[in-house]
Design an enzyme around this catalytic site. Structure first.
Site, PDB file in Angstrom:
ATOM      1  N   ASN A 155      -7.031   3.951   9.988  1.00 48.17           N
ATOM      2  CA  ASN A 155      -6.464   2.715  10.517  1.00 48.17           C
ATOM      3  C   ASN A 155      -6.351   2.696  12.040  1.00 48.17           C
ATOM      4  O   ASN A 155      -6.153   1.636  12.623  1.00 48.17           O
ATOM      5  CB  ASN A 155      -5.083   2.470   9.897  1.00 48.17           C
ATOM      6  N   GLN A 165      -7.745  -0.141   4.507  1.00 52.56           N
ATOM      7  CA  GLN A 165      -8.514  -0.693   5.621  1.00 52.56           C
ATOM      8  C   GLN A 165      -9.987  -0.932   5.283  1.00 52.56           C
ATOM      9  O   GLN A 165     -10.704  -1.524   6.097  1.00 52.56           O
ATOM     10  CB  GLN A 165      -8.423   0.241   6.834  1.00 52.56           C
ATOM     11  N   THR A 173      10.625  -6.838 -12.226  1.00 54.32           N
ATOM     12  CA  THR A 173       9.936  -8.117 -12.400  1.00 54.32           C
ATOM     13  C   THR A 173       8.881  -8.308 -11.320  1.00 54.32           C
ATOM     14  O   THR A 173       9.141  -8.101 -10.142  1.00 54.32           O
ATOM     15  CB  THR A 173      10.960  -9.274 -12.345  1.00 54.32           C
ATOM     16  N   GLY A 221       0.809  -1.215   0.000  1.00 53.37           N
ATOM     17  CA  GLY A 221       0.000   0.000   0.000  1.00 53.37           C
ATOM     18  C   GLY A 221       0.840   1.262   0.000  1.00 53.37           C
ATOM     19  O   GLY A 221       0.497   2.255  -0.653  1.00 53.37           O
ATOM     20  N   SER A 257      -3.636  -3.061  -0.070  1.00 55.22           N
ATOM     21  CA  SER A 257      -2.498  -3.825   0.441  1.00 55.22           C
ATOM     22  C   SER A 257      -2.935  -5.262   0.720  1.00 55.22           C
ATOM     23  O   SER A 257      -3.975  -5.484   1.352  1.00 55.22           O
ATOM     24  CB  SER A 257      -1.973  -3.178   1.728  1.00 55.22           C
ATOM     25  N   GLY A 258      -2.121  -6.242   0.283  1.00 52.67           N
ATOM     26  CA  GLY A 258      -2.494  -7.635   0.416  1.00 52.67           C
ATOM     27  C   GLY A 258      -2.648  -8.111   1.846  1.00 52.67           C
ATOM     28  O   GLY A 258      -3.557  -8.875   2.167  1.00 52.67           O
ATOM     29  N   HIS A 259      -1.764  -7.668   2.725  1.00 54.64           N
ATOM     30  CA  HIS A 259      -1.769  -8.274   4.067  1.00 54.64           C
ATOM     31  C   HIS A 259      -2.877  -7.747   4.964  1.00 54.64           C
ATOM     32  O   HIS A 259      -3.040  -8.224   6.087  1.00 54.64           O
ATOM     33  CB  HIS A 259      -0.393  -8.123   4.737  1.00 54.64           C
ATOM     34  N   CYS A 293       2.601   0.636  11.986  1.00 57.31           N
ATOM     35  CA  CYS A 293       3.622   1.250  11.133  1.00 57.31           C
ATOM     36  C   CYS A 293       4.366   2.367  11.859  1.00 57.31           C
ATOM     37  O   CYS A 293       5.465   2.740  11.469  1.00 57.31           O
ATOM     38  CB  CYS A 293       2.992   1.803   9.858  1.00 57.31           C
TER      39      CYS A 293
END
Length: 382
Positions: free
Chosen positions: A156, A186, A244, A77, A206-208, A328
């Site tokens: 968040n 979120q 990549t 993110g 964001s994936g997590h 964070c």
């Protein structure tokens, strides 16, 4: 499917990160072992990886109802946010005016600082006492030279939902040349986050935070919105993000995006019960923001006279994992207050407990968590 978590803990810190869904883990394992080729290669292994990449892009795009080519995969993110803010500014030939809300994630605030060093004028949008941006107040800060605005969807630290659709409508009506970034990290999967409905020019994910992997995210752009890459390199991701692609991570993100986060009503019921437990256990405690403005899955409660880290550590000893603020920003700032809490006017002497349950929390675990919360808070000394 259940996540891969320890069965002897109750995890209430999903705003920090989420346990990966077992379907995500399986898909990533298959990608690592079967689709490990470079997706830019033209041989069979490369084409297999490219197909896995394309399927993941289609899955994310379908949930947001956009064309797949408008999805740019990133390392998370924070990079998606930086790509939108810095990539837009670098297309300009002269300095301009940038507005960011006072409660944005550090990824927005630090990128805004960089824009300030590049001679753009950066201004902060204050929030109301309830922790939200008032659209009228926002509109009063717009200038003819405003070209970029960033307002998050769900905060968040407090879970307060921001009126981004109303803000977007004001912006498009009076400043159609300006661009709006919405940090939806979120909110995605719990609240409706269609790009068109929110009126945003970009969404960052964001994936997590979706029961997917760490180290992968994406920026989703509205039709016709362009930006410059942050660094030089290859032409991956339509030339917007060289390097990549992280195929296993992207595959995991695609599966997580398709699964979503779960039932909002169930999450809201669990969150409300946890908050009510804290309020009942600790006289003087108060929630941050109105319940009607809060997202279903994140809440924060102020604890006057209590140290947040003491409460969080004591809960952890009992097997209940919660937090006090954004993960964070916690490292290295123990002696400083969160900028979000400061913007809301929360005194430094008030500890804050953040509660963010997950979709698999069952009745037995919730009841146990409430009992532990009650005992720890009643035993805690000011």
């Amino acid at each position: 499917m259940q996540p891969a978590t320890r069965s002897d803990v109750i995890y209430l810190d999903n705003a920090a990160t989420t346990a990966p869904d077992t379907l995500v883990v399986r898909a990533m394992h298959d990608a690592l072992t079967e689709h490990w080729g470079n997706p830019s290669s033209t041989h069979a292994l490369g084409l297999a990886a490219e197909r896995a990449l394309r399927l993941a892009r289609e899955r994310v795009a379908a949930r947001l109802e956009v064309e797949p080519e408008r999805v740019t995969f990133t390392s998370g993110g924070s990079e998606a946010i930086a790509l939108a803010l810095l990539g837009t500014a670098r297309q300009r030939s002269r300095p301009g005016h940038v507005l960011v809300s006072a409660i944005e994630h550090a990824a927005v605030l630090r990128s805004a600082e960089l824009l300030g060093r590049e001679e753009h004028t950066v201004e902060t949008i204050p929030v109301e006492a309830g922790g939200y941006v008032d659209p009228d107040r926002f509109a009063s800060l717009l200038r003819p030279e405003t070209f970029l605005v960033s307002v998050m969807h769900v905060n968040n630290e407090t879970g307060i939902v921001q009126p981004v659709a109303a803000i977007a409508a004001r912006l498009r009506r009076t400043h159609p040349q300006a661009r709006l970034l919405v940090d939806a990290v979120q909110s995605y999967g719990v609240l409706p986050t269609r790009l068109a409905a929110l009126g945003a020019h970009w969404l960052a994910l964001s994936g997590h935070k979706l029961h997917g992997p760490k180290g992968v995210g994406c920026l989703v752009a509205a039709r016709g919105v362009t930006l410059a890459p942050l660094w030089g390199g290859g032409q991956q991701e339509y030339g917007r993000r060289p390097g990549t692609e992280n195929v296993p991570g992207i595959v995991g993100l695609g599966v997580a995006a398709e699964l979503g986060k779960g039932n909002a009503d169930l999450l809201r019921g669990a969150t409300d019960r946890l908050v009510d437990t804290v309020l009942a256990a600790r006289p003087g405690a108060y929630p941050l923001g109105e319940r009607s403005r809060r997202a279903p899955h994140i809440a924060a409660v102020a604890l006057p006279g209590l140290r947040a880290d003491t409460v969080v550590n004591r809960l952890a000893e009992e097997g209940v994992y919660a937090s006090s603020q954004s993960a964070c920003g916690q490292r290295g700032r123990a002696a400083r207050q969160s900028h979000v809490l400061a913007a809301l006017g929360v005194p430094m002497s008030h500890g804050v407990l953040r509660l963010a349950p997950h979709r698999w929390l069952d009745e037995q675990q919730l009841t146990h968590a409430c009992a532990v919360l009650t005992r720890v808070l009643q035993e805690a000394r000011a």
